[in-house]
Design a protein around this motif. Structure first.
Motif, PDB file in Angstrom:
ATOM      1  N   HIS A 296     -53.977 -33.514  18.659  1.00  0.00           N
ATOM      2  CA  HIS A 296     -54.652 -33.619  17.486  1.00  0.00           C
ATOM      3  C   HIS A 296     -55.936 -34.447  17.682  1.00  0.00           C
ATOM      4  CE1 HIS A 296     -54.437 -33.799  12.796  1.00  0.00           C
ATOM      5  NE2 HIS A 296     -55.620 -33.349  13.194  1.00  0.00           N
ATOM      6  N   LEU A 297     -55.657 -35.904  18.099  1.00  0.00           N
ATOM      7  CA  LEU A 297     -56.720 -36.552  18.130  1.00  0.00           C
ATOM      8  C   LEU A 297     -57.971 -36.229  19.180  1.00  0.00           C
ATOM      9  CD1 LEU A 297     -58.050 -39.441  17.572  1.00  0.00           C
ATOM     10  CD2 LEU A 297     -56.491 -40.366  19.734  1.00  0.00           C
ATOM     11  N   THR A 298     -57.486 -35.522  20.153  1.00  0.00           N
ATOM     12  CA  THR A 298     -58.382 -34.904  21.044  1.00  0.00           C
ATOM     13  C   THR A 298     -59.351 -34.027  20.472  1.00  0.00           C
ATOM     14  OG1 THR A 298     -56.868 -35.059  23.153  1.00  0.00           O
ATOM     15  CG2 THR A 298     -58.870 -33.761  23.369  1.00  0.00           C
ATOM     16  N   LEU A 299     -58.596 -33.125  19.759  1.00  0.00           N
ATOM     17  CA  LEU A 299     -59.521 -32.034  18.999  1.00  0.00           C
ATOM     18  C   LEU A 299     -60.537 -32.622  18.030  1.00  0.00           C
ATOM     19  CD1 LEU A 299     -56.909 -29.343  18.486  1.00  0.00           C
ATOM     20  CD2 LEU A 299     -58.573 -29.214  20.198  1.00  0.00           C
ATOM     21  N   LEU A 300     -60.012 -33.684  17.270  1.00  0.00           N
ATOM     22  CA  LEU A 300     -60.922 -34.459  16.264  1.00  0.00           C
ATOM     23  C   LEU A 300     -61.894 -35.041  17.064  1.00  0.00           C
ATOM     24  CD1 LEU A 300     -58.071 -36.045  14.080  1.00  0.00           C
ATOM     25  CD2 LEU A 300     -59.807 -34.185  13.309  1.00  0.00           C
ATOM     26  N   LEU A 301     -61.769 -35.481  18.443  1.00  0.00           N
ATOM     27  CA  LEU A 301     -62.881 -36.219  19.074  1.00  0.00           C
ATOM     28  C   LEU A 301     -63.793 -35.261  19.599  1.00  0.00           C
ATOM     29  CD1 LEU A 301     -60.528 -39.084  20.743  1.00  0.00           C
ATOM     30  CD2 LEU A 301     -62.756 -39.378  19.047  1.00  0.00           C
ATOM     31  N   GLU A 303     -64.556 -32.386  17.790  1.00  0.00           N
ATOM     32  CA  GLU A 303     -65.231 -32.033  16.995  1.00  0.00           C
ATOM     33  C   GLU A 303     -66.422 -33.130  16.438  1.00  0.00           C
ATOM     34  OE1 GLU A 303     -62.553 -31.735  13.392  1.00  0.00           O
ATOM     35  OE2 GLU A 303     -61.593 -29.926  14.224  1.00  0.00           O
ATOM     36  N   ASN A 304     -66.158 -34.420  16.874  1.00  0.00           N
ATOM     37  CA  ASN A 304     -67.558 -35.418  16.331  1.00  0.00           C
ATOM     38  C   ASN A 304     -68.243 -35.813  17.627  1.00  0.00           C
ATOM     39  OD1 ASN A 304     -65.825 -37.493  17.791  1.00  0.00           O
ATOM     40  ND2 ASN A 304     -64.962 -38.231  16.089  1.00  0.00           N
ATOM     41  N   GLY A 305     -67.924 -35.101  18.632  1.00  0.00           N
ATOM     42  CA  GLY A 305     -68.732 -35.231  19.699  1.00  0.00           C
ATOM     43  C   GLY A 305     -68.434 -36.623  20.529  1.00  0.00           C
ATOM     44  N   GLY A 306     -67.238 -37.132  20.391  1.00  0.00           N
ATOM     45  CA  GLY A 306     -66.654 -38.210  21.103  1.00  0.00           C
ATOM     46  C   GLY A 306     -66.100 -37.786  22.621  1.00  0.00           C
ATOM     47  N   ILE A 307     -65.827 -36.746  22.877  1.00  0.00           N
ATOM     48  CA  ILE A 307     -65.250 -36.146  24.287  1.00  0.00           C
ATOM     49  C   ILE A 307     -65.431 -34.603  24.358  1.00  0.00           C
ATOM     50  CG2 ILE A 307     -63.580 -38.158  24.747  1.00  0.00           C
ATOM     51  CD1 ILE A 307     -61.464 -36.137  23.693  1.00  0.00           C
ATOM     52  N   HIS A 308     -65.282 -34.115  25.675  1.00  0.00           N
ATOM     53  CA  HIS A 308     -65.101 -32.584  25.781  1.00  0.00           C
ATOM     54  C   HIS A 308     -63.684 -32.529  26.345  1.00  0.00           C
ATOM     55  CE1 HIS A 308     -69.616 -32.178  25.269  1.00  0.00           C
ATOM     56  NE2 HIS A 308     -69.634 -33.292  26.025  1.00  0.00           N
ATOM     57  N   ALA A 309     -63.275 -31.263  26.239  1.00  0.00           N
ATOM     58  CA  ALA A 309     -62.047 -30.990  26.422  1.00  0.00           C
ATOM     59  C   ALA A 309     -61.975 -29.438  27.059  1.00  0.00           C
ATOM     60  CB  ALA A 309     -60.974 -30.949  25.237  1.00  0.00           C
ATOM     61  N   VAL A 310     -60.869 -29.220  27.550  1.00  0.00           N
ATOM     62  CA  VAL A 310     -60.778 -27.630  28.068  1.00  0.00           C
ATOM     63  C   VAL A 310     -59.402 -27.208  28.065  1.00  0.00           C
ATOM     64  CG1 VAL A 310     -60.962 -26.266  30.300  1.00  0.00           C
ATOM     65  CG2 VAL A 310     -62.613 -28.349  29.941  1.00  0.00           C
ATOM     66  N   GLN A 332     -61.035 -22.390  28.149  1.00  0.00           N
ATOM     67  CA  GLN A 332     -61.863 -22.402  27.023  1.00  0.00           C
ATOM     68  C   GLN A 332     -63.029 -23.778  26.833  1.00  0.00           C
ATOM     69  OE1 GLN A 332     -59.650 -22.516  22.962  1.00  0.00           O
ATOM     70  NE2 GLN A 332     -60.971 -20.443  22.645  1.00  0.00           N
ATOM     71  N   ALA A 333     -63.854 -23.637  26.829  1.00  0.00           N
ATOM     72  CA  ALA A 333     -64.806 -24.954  26.668  1.00  0.00           C
ATOM     73  C   ALA A 333     -64.792 -25.505  25.373  1.00  0.00           C
ATOM     74  CB  ALA A 333     -66.357 -24.646  27.164  1.00  0.00           C
ATOM     75  N   ASP A 334     -64.295 -26.786  25.265  1.00  0.00           N
ATOM     76  CA  ASP A 334     -64.276 -27.519  24.015  1.00  0.00           C
ATOM     77  C   ASP A 334     -63.261 -26.846  22.954  1.00  0.00           C
ATOM     78  OD1 ASP A 334     -65.577 -29.698  24.620  1.00  0.00           O
ATOM     79  OD2 ASP A 334     -67.422 -29.190  23.620  1.00  0.00           O
ATOM     80  N   CYS A 335     -62.377 -26.107  23.788  1.00  0.00           N
ATOM     81  CA  CYS A 335     -61.051 -25.487  23.053  1.00  0.00           C
ATOM     82  C   CYS A 335     -61.578 -24.656  21.840  1.00  0.00           C
ATOM     83  CB  CYS A 335     -60.214 -26.589  22.296  1.00  0.00           C
ATOM     84  SG  CYS A 335     -59.702 -28.024  23.502  1.00  0.00           S
ATOM     85  N   ASP A 336     -62.965 -24.069  22.032  1.00  0.00           N
ATOM     86  CA  ASP A 336     -63.269 -22.915  21.206  1.00  0.00           C
ATOM     87  C   ASP A 336     -64.305 -21.957  21.838  1.00  0.00           C
ATOM     88  OD1 ASP A 336     -63.850 -22.100  18.518  1.00  0.00           O
ATOM     89  OD2 ASP A 336     -65.616 -23.008  18.331  1.00  0.00           O
ATOM     90  N   GLY A 337     -64.242 -20.684  21.132  1.00  0.00           N
ATOM     91  CA  GLY A 337     -65.207 -19.686  21.445  1.00  0.00           C
ATOM     92  C   GLY A 337     -64.440 -18.625  22.723  1.00  0.00           C
ATOM     93  N   ALA A 390     -58.851 -33.502  28.842  1.00  0.00           N
ATOM     94  CA  ALA A 390     -60.256 -33.846  28.384  1.00  0.00           C
ATOM     95  C   ALA A 390     -60.734 -34.671  29.037  1.00  0.00           C
ATOM     96  CB  ALA A 390     -60.091 -34.432  27.280  1.00  0.00           C
ATOM     97  N   PHE A 391     -62.304 -35.098  29.086  1.00  0.00           N
ATOM     98  CA  PHE A 391     -63.188 -36.030  29.600  1.00  0.00           C
ATOM     99  C   PHE A 391     -64.044 -36.413  28.756  1.00  0.00           C
ATOM    100  CE2 PHE A 391     -64.450 -31.490  30.697  1.00  0.00           C
ATOM    101  CZ  PHE A 391     -65.783 -31.575  30.487  1.00  0.00           C
ATOM    102  N   GLU A 392     -64.906 -37.506  29.361  1.00  0.00           N
ATOM    103  CA  GLU A 392     -65.725 -38.212  28.272  1.00  0.00           C
ATOM    104  C   GLU A 392     -67.122 -37.797  28.378  1.00  0.00           C
ATOM    105  OE1 GLU A 392     -65.172 -42.380  27.852  1.00  0.00           O
ATOM    106  OE2 GLU A 392     -63.760 -42.284  29.257  1.00  0.00           O
TER     107      GLU A 392
END
Length: 395
Positions: A296-301, A303-310, A332-337, A390-392
């Motif tokens: 959940h924290l990863t997804l919130l980050l 959203e606000n541009g703090g990190i990227h996730a796959v 899926q790049a940044d868990c969306d699309g 995720a990565f920064e």
């Protein structure tokens, strides 16, 4: 003194590697960079190659030694890093460390005195370790005047996190007064305010033998928290979590989100102890809740541009001799699309992009390369069916 030596490799060449233009340096390549072909002249002992190099002033024998010594050097580096798989194992960084070790071995070659009875591999070990420490010293966000001071600071860091009286233990080890030991402790505490500074274990001489978490190339909550640029984004995302999620993350990761202190992982609560805090929960339930909170924290980050996730999903696989030979993964790049697709040949250590996520030839390509690196570095029996990492920042 090396100016007296020649290095004629006529007739020999590095062994060829699988063609992997999209994924760059792979783990397979990083661990076999010193391998030569055709077959080398035989020697009863690999130390004979070093003796020939000294006698004939020809460094091709040093290359022959490296050809045989490489697996042992790989193991030394892995032991130093404290990792053997996963996203923490970065092939390019591994290779950089290995080349630093080779340079140290090469510079110390003329000083080797075989008449003293030690083989070159034994003689060179402390210089290899110093080369690895010097490499890591250059990576970290703080610096000291010398490698000796760096070693002493790391010893104090270990004592600080693993003993009851770090000052007394440090004073005893280095035969120094308590005031000097206290100064080293102050420096260590100051460094901890810049970035995490954990040490996993020590050898019989008091030197640490495992990697700290400061160089984890996968996303790490503590690392981002201590990045001054990202701290505010982390705090804002953290505030959106519910009380249970916040408590699980703070307790399990030994982080205080109020003051920013990162405590010792040695004393962090187990999942059994976390379960007691939330009545009616089991250890496995607490672990699942912790992982959901981290996601959940990863997804919130994200959203606000703090990190990227796959996000990753295994679409299909084929096995050979109980091991996964090939597999198709969707990402899926940044868990969306829209999902992209990558074909992996684990036997040859290659990954081929079939379709980029969101049909994007620019940004999504970075995510695809990250996925290829991540999965090629996983142990075959630990390849995930579905996961998120995720990565920064972009590569």
């Amino acid at each position: 003194m090396l100016r007296e030596y020649s290095w004629d490799m006529t007739g020999y060449k590095p062994k060829s590697f699988p063609d992997t233009p999209d994924s760059g340096i792979t783990r397979y390549m990083a661990e076999r960079i010193f391998q030569l072909e055709p077959e080398l002249p035989k020697a009863e002992n690999i130390n004979d190659y070093i003796l020939s190099a000294l006698r004939e002033k020809d460094l091709k024998y040093f290359s022959f030694f490296l050809h045989h010594y490489e697996p042992q050097l790989n193991n030394r580096i892995k032991s130093f890093l404290g990792v053997d798989s996963g996203d923490q194992y970065d092939p390019e960084r591994f290779l950089d460390i290995k080349l630093s070790c080779r340079e140290a071995m090469l510079q110390k070659l003329p000083d080797y005195a075989p008449e003293k009875g030690a083989e070159y591999a034994t003689y060179i070990y402390p210089f290899i370790r110093d080369a690895m420490l010097r490499f890591r010293m250059g990576e970290e966000q703080w610096s000291v005047s010398s490698l000796t001071s760096y070693k002493m600071l790391r010893t104090m860091a270990w004592l600080y996190h693993n003993t009851k009286d770090a000052i007394a233990e440090f004073s005893k080890k280095y035969n120094c007064d308590l005031a000097l030991a206290e100064e080293y402790l102050k420096v260590v505490r100051g460094i901890r305010n810049q970035q995490p500074f954990f040490v996993t274990e020590q050898d019989e001489d008091g030197e640490e033998t495992g990697e700290d978490v400061t160089r984890d190339y996968s996303w790490n909550y503590a690392d981002i928290l201590w990045d001054g640029i990202q701290a505010e984004k982390v705090r804002k995302a953290f505030e959106k979590l519910n009380y249970r999620e916040q408590t699980l993350l703070e307790k399990r990761l030994a982080i205080c989100m109020t003051c920013g202190r990162v405590g010792s992982w040695k004393n962090r609560p187990t999942f059994e102890e976390l379960a007691v805090m939330f009545e009616g929960s089991s250890a496995s339930g607490a672990e699942r809740a912790y992982r959901k909170a981290a996601e959940h924290l990863t997804l919130l980050l994200v959203e606000n541009g703090g990190i990227h996730a796959v996000r990753l999903k295994q679409k299909s696989k084929t096995k050979r001799k109980k091991k996964i030979a090939t597999a198709v993964y969707e990402y899926q790049a940044d868990c969306d699309g829209e999902w992209g697709e990558i074909l992996f040949d684990f036997e040859n250590g290659t990954g081929s992009i079939v379709r980029l996520a969101d049909w994007d030839t620019m940004i999504s390509n970075v995510f695809a390369k990250r996925v290829i690196r991540y999965l090629l570095n996983c142990e075959n029996d630990r390849l995930p069916k579905e996961t998120m990492f995720a990565f920064e920042m972009y590569e």
